[in-house]
Design a protein around this motif. Structure first.
Motif, PDB file in Angstrom:
ATOM      1  N   MET A  29      56.805  12.704  11.005  1.00  0.00           N
ATOM      2  CA  MET A  29      57.643  13.238  10.590  1.00  0.00           C
ATOM      3  C   MET A  29      57.998  14.095  11.905  1.00  0.00           C
ATOM      4  N   ALA A  30      59.402  14.784  11.977  1.00  0.00           N
ATOM      5  CA  ALA A  30      60.553  14.919  13.086  1.00  0.00           C
ATOM      6  C   ALA A  30      59.648  16.259  13.671  1.00  0.00           C
ATOM      7  N   LEU A  82      65.407   4.763   8.388  1.00  0.00           N
ATOM      8  CA  LEU A  82      65.839   5.757   9.907  1.00  0.00           C
ATOM      9  C   LEU A  82      64.080   5.958   9.938  1.00  0.00           C
ATOM     10  N   GLY A  83      63.242   6.209   9.087  1.00  0.00           N
ATOM     11  CA  GLY A  83      61.865   7.153   9.023  1.00  0.00           C
ATOM     12  C   GLY A  83      62.209   8.251   7.692  1.00  0.00           C
ATOM     13  N   LEU A  84      63.029   7.788   7.121  1.00  0.00           N
ATOM     14  CA  LEU A  84      62.924   9.029   6.528  1.00  0.00           C
ATOM     15  C   LEU A  84      62.224   8.797   5.088  1.00  0.00           C
ATOM     16  N   VAL A  85      61.970  10.135   4.376  1.00  0.00           N
ATOM     17  CA  VAL A  85      61.050   9.941   3.674  1.00  0.00           C
ATOM     18  C   VAL A  85      61.448  10.952   2.238  1.00  0.00           C
ATOM     19  N   VAL A 133      69.441  11.569  -4.573  1.00  0.00           N
ATOM     20  CA  VAL A 133      68.884  11.806  -3.322  1.00  0.00           C
ATOM     21  C   VAL A 133      68.023  12.672  -2.560  1.00  0.00           C
ATOM     22  N   VAL A 134      67.080  12.782  -2.165  1.00  0.00           N
ATOM     23  CA  VAL A 134      66.130  14.154  -1.213  1.00  0.00           C
ATOM     24  C   VAL A 134      66.041  13.521  -0.176  1.00  0.00           C
ATOM     25  N   VAL A 135      65.566  13.445   1.012  1.00  0.00           N
ATOM     26  CA  VAL A 135      65.068  12.623   2.183  1.00  0.00           C
ATOM     27  C   VAL A 135      64.777  13.726   3.259  1.00  0.00           C
ATOM     28  N   GLU A 136      63.721  13.812   3.688  1.00  0.00           N
ATOM     29  CA  GLU A 136      63.782  14.078   4.982  1.00  0.00           C
ATOM     30  C   GLU A 136      63.363  13.713   6.515  1.00  0.00           C
ATOM     31  N   GLY A 137      63.677  14.380   7.041  1.00  0.00           N
ATOM     32  CA  GLY A 137      63.399  13.906   8.724  1.00  0.00           C
ATOM     33  C   GLY A 137      64.442  14.643   9.501  1.00  0.00           C
ATOM     34  N   ARG A 138      64.259  13.431  10.485  1.00  0.00           N
ATOM     35  CA  ARG A 138      65.083  13.531  11.849  1.00  0.00           C
ATOM     36  C   ARG A 138      66.936  14.044  11.241  1.00  0.00           C
ATOM     37  N   TRP A 148      71.985  20.750   2.721  1.00  0.00           N
ATOM     38  CA  TRP A 148      70.916  21.193   3.947  1.00  0.00           C
ATOM     39  C   TRP A 148      70.280  22.116   3.744  1.00  0.00           C
ATOM     40  N   SER A 149      69.210  21.789   4.249  1.00  0.00           N
ATOM     41  CA  SER A 149      68.107  22.453   3.890  1.00  0.00           C
ATOM     42  C   SER A 149      66.906  22.267   5.226  1.00  0.00           C
ATOM     43  N   PRO A 150      66.666  23.781   5.430  1.00  0.00           N
ATOM     44  CA  PRO A 150      64.825  23.471   6.097  1.00  0.00           C
ATOM     45  C   PRO A 150      63.795  22.051   5.897  1.00  0.00           C
ATOM     46  N   PRO A 151      63.202  21.351   6.167  1.00  0.00           N
ATOM     47  CA  PRO A 151      62.283  20.635   5.367  1.00  0.00           C
ATOM     48  C   PRO A 151      61.217  21.288   5.038  1.00  0.00           C
ATOM     49  N   ARG A 152      60.543  20.868   3.787  1.00  0.00           N
ATOM     50  CA  ARG A 152      59.045  21.463   3.548  1.00  0.00           C
ATOM     51  C   ARG A 152      57.932  20.926   3.045  1.00  0.00           C
ATOM     52  N   GLY A 153      58.499  19.361   3.643  1.00  0.00           N
ATOM     53  CA  GLY A 153      57.185  19.129   3.890  1.00  0.00           C
ATOM     54  C   GLY A 153      56.364  18.000   2.769  1.00  0.00           C
ATOM     55  N   GLY A 154      55.639  17.768   2.744  1.00  0.00           N
ATOM     56  CA  GLY A 154      54.482  17.461   1.396  1.00  0.00           C
ATOM     57  C   GLY A 154      55.513  15.871   0.873  1.00  0.00           C
ATOM     58  N   LEU A 155      56.439  15.127   1.507  1.00  0.00           N
ATOM     59  CA  LEU A 155      57.073  14.162   1.361  1.00  0.00           C
ATOM     60  C   LEU A 155      56.749  13.128   1.536  1.00  0.00           C
TER      61      LEU A 155
END
Length: 95
Positions: free
Chosen positions: A1-2, A34-37, A50-55, A82-89
């Motif tokens: 991830m980013a 786009l390389g998102l999870v 839609v929930v995505v994390e990445g750059r 918008w929020s900070p990434p939580r990870g785990g995806l």
């Protein structure tokens, strides 16, 4: 991830005729390009969440795509959070 300096989490609620038209599959394809999870989930009220994390720039590109006339069905409005990434995806899930 980013890396932590340019990573973001986008939650978007897509309003319109977006269920039963391939919208979640289309969203998954765009997100993976786009390389998102994350995930795209049909909600009981007819919206797709839609929930995505990445750059962050790639999250912004997906948001633009969600609002574009090229998406399946008919998008009337997209609300975003918008929020900070939580990870785990991992990967991208259609629900």
């Amino acid at each position: 991830m980013a890396d932590e300096h340019d990573a973001a989490r986008l939650t978007a609620w897509v309003h319109g005729m977006v269920q039963g038209v391939g919208f979640r599959w289309w969203t998954r394809s765009r997100a993976l390009e786009l390389g998102l999870v994350g995930s795209a989930t049909n909600l009981a009220d007819g919206r797709v969440q839609v929930v995505v994390e990445g750059r962050k720039d790639n999250c912004e590109r997906l948001l633009t795509a969600l609002r574009s006339p090229g998406s399946p069905g008919r998008v009337d409005h997209v609300a975003e959070l918008w929020s900070p990434p939580r990870g785990g995806l991992h990967g991208f899930v259609e629900r």
